[in-house]
Design a protein around this motif. Structure first.
Motif, short mmCIF file in Angstrom:
data_model
loop_
_atom_site.label_atom_id
_atom_site.label_comp_id
_atom_site.label_asym_id
_atom_site.label_seq_id
_atom_site.Cartn_x
_atom_site.Cartn_y
_atom_site.Cartn_z
N TRP A 1 0.84 -1.19 0.00
CA TRP A 1 0.00 0.00 0.00
C TRP A 1 0.88 1.25 0.00
O TRP A 1 0.65 2.19 -0.77
N VAL A 2 1.91 1.28 0.85
CA VAL A 2 2.81 2.43 0.91
C VAL A 2 3.48 2.64 -0.44
O VAL A 2 3.61 3.77 -0.91
N SER A 3 3.89 1.55 -1.07
CA SER A 3 4.52 1.65 -2.38
C SER A 3 3.57 2.27 -3.40
O SER A 3 3.96 3.13 -4.19
N SER A 4 2.33 1.83 -3.39
CA SER A 4 1.36 2.37 -4.35
C SER A 4 1.10 3.85 -4.10
O SER A 4 0.98 4.63 -5.04
N VAL A 5 1.03 4.24 -2.83
CA VAL A 5 0.85 5.66 -2.49
C VAL A 5 2.05 6.47 -2.96
O VAL A 5 1.90 7.56 -3.51
N ALA A 6 3.25 5.94 -2.75
CA ALA A 6 4.47 6.65 -3.16
C ALA A 6 4.45 6.94 -4.65
O ALA A 6 4.72 8.06 -5.07
N PHE A 7 4.10 5.94 -5.45
CA PHE A 7 4.08 6.15 -6.89
C PHE A 7 2.92 7.03 -7.33
O PHE A 7 3.07 7.87 -8.21
#
Length: 75
Positions: free
Chosen positions: A28-34
């Motif tokens: 989830w954090v990765s998707s938010v970052a991108f």
């Protein structure tokens, strides 16, 4: 150094659930970052920290304490 965990069946279930939760939070954090184009550690922490805590019922007890499951939080 290698460490071999020999959990009881109950501990194995809890460990697996914890690892799944960490994996989901990381994705989830990765998707938010991108999505938000936020890649710096500090900037990303500011962007997602409270949401990750709220979603997973986690709290951070101190600078180097790591993520810990909040026992008082119910979801």
């Amino acid at each position: 150094m290698q460490v071999k965990l020999l959990p009881t069946p109950e501990q194995a279930v809890a460990l697996e659930a914890t690892l799944r939760m960490c994996d989901e939070a990381t994705r989830w954090v990765s998707s938010v970052a991108f999505e938000r184009q936020v890649f710096g550690r500090k900037s990303l922490q500011v962007a997602v920290y409270n949401e990750v805590k709220a979603i997973n019922g986690l709290y951070h007890p101190g600078n180097r304490g790591g993520w810990t499951r909040a026992t008082h939080h119910s979801q």
